[in-house]
Design a protein around this motif. Structure first.
Motif, mmCIF file in Angstrom:
data_model
loop_
_atom_site.group_PDB
_atom_site.id
_atom_site.type_symbol
_atom_site.label_atom_id
_atom_site.label_comp_id
_atom_site.label_asym_id
_atom_site.label_seq_id
_atom_site.Cartn_x
_atom_site.Cartn_y
_atom_site.Cartn_z
ATOM 1 N N LYS A 1 -8.391 1.791 6.993
ATOM 2 C CA LYS A 1 -7.353 1.401 6.041
ATOM 3 C C LYS A 1 -6.597 0.140 6.456
ATOM 4 O O LYS A 1 -6.247 -0.684 5.630
ATOM 5 C CB LYS A 1 -6.348 2.548 5.874
ATOM 6 N N GLY B 1 1.175 2.622 -3.353
ATOM 7 C CA GLY B 1 -0.092 2.850 -4.041
ATOM 8 C C GLY B 1 -0.524 4.299 -3.961
ATOM 9 O O GLY B 1 0.295 5.213 -4.063
ATOM 10 N N GLU B 2 -1.822 4.507 -3.761
ATOM 11 C CA GLU B 2 -2.373 5.859 -3.699
ATOM 12 C C GLU B 2 -2.166 6.424 -2.297
ATOM 13 O O GLU B 2 -2.929 6.160 -1.371
ATOM 14 C CB GLU B 2 -3.858 5.838 -4.065
ATOM 15 N N SER C 1 0.819 -1.216 0.000
ATOM 16 C CA SER C 1 0.000 0.000 0.000
ATOM 17 C C SER C 1 0.852 1.264 0.000
ATOM 18 O O SER C 1 0.390 2.329 -0.424
ATOM 19 C CB SER C 1 -0.943 0.000 1.205
ATOM 20 N N ASN D 1 0.671 12.972 -1.700
ATOM 21 C CA ASN D 1 1.823 13.263 -2.558
ATOM 22 C C ASN D 1 3.039 13.784 -1.807
ATOM 23 O O ASN D 1 4.105 13.940 -2.404
ATOM 24 C CB ASN D 1 1.433 14.232 -3.677
#
Length: 206
Positions: free
Chosen positions: A101, A25-26, A22, A29
């Motif tokens: 999450k 991943g997204e 993860s 930023n």
């Protein structure tokens, strides 16, 4: 005294592997996942580059059942303050470890960034450390025979009472500087003596 917070991640091998995936991943930023450290394959590297704190690199030590953030190193300045270090760690925790999450992981995160002697030491041990520090010559440490006796009394009490399990060498050094007025140089020497003394007592008992 101010302390650096800890973040430890426990889980199955599969859950930890999923978490590692993860990270690439997204994600926000201002985080950049660099993967395994080439020189130390048991370490993961992730960079923080936001504008709330100094740019820094996080080192995550990984084993089969646990990941731990063991250090946060500034990349644009010499040192992070306690607030900067703890702020980056808290941001990492908030971004990656909410229940939605990472429900398969057990995350231990110390919210408190202040530590007091009474939190980890028995009253008897505190009194012994205070007796040594109040009477000792702070320019000679534990060299004088009477000071050395009081210093040994403290080390033996810390061991006998089990306080050594929580009182690390680093914590003792900080207590000596911040609470008892020792110089950084002598606090480091005394903390090293304490570390050696506890190790010797452990060896003798076994």
């Amino acid at each position: 005294m101010k302390i650096y917070k800890d973040l430890i991640i426990n889980g199955t091998t599969e859950a930890l592997a999923k978490f590692e995936e993860s990270l690439s991943g997204e994600i926000p930023n201002y985080w950049k996942f660099l993967g395994n450290d080439k020189n130390m394959p048991n370490y993961l590297k992730i960079i923080y580059s936001g504008d709330r704190f100094p740019i820094a690199g996080l080192s995550i030590y990984k084993s089969e059942s646990q990941f731990e953030i063991v250090n946060i190193i500034p990349l644009t300045q010499n040192q992070l303050s306690y607030d900067e270090y703890n702020g980056i760690l808290k941001l990492f925790y908030n971004d990656f470890f909410n229940k939605q999450k990472q429900s398969e992981l057990s995350v231990l995160f110390n919210e408190n960034d202040e530590l007091y002697e009474k939190d980890i030491l028995k009253d008897e041990t505190i009194a012994s450390l205070k007796a040594f520090s109040d009477c000792a010559n702070k320019s000679t440490g534990s060299i004088h025979p009477l000071d050395r006796k009081r210093w040994f009394d403290f080390i033996c009490l810390a061991y006998r009472n089990g306080d050594y399990r929580e009182l690390s060498e680093t914590y003792l050094e900080c207590f000596l500087v911040e609470d008892y007025g020792w110089s950084q140089e002598w606090a480091l020497k005394l903390a090293s003596e304490y570390h050696f003394g506890i190790g010797l007592l452990k060896h003798w008992e076994n």
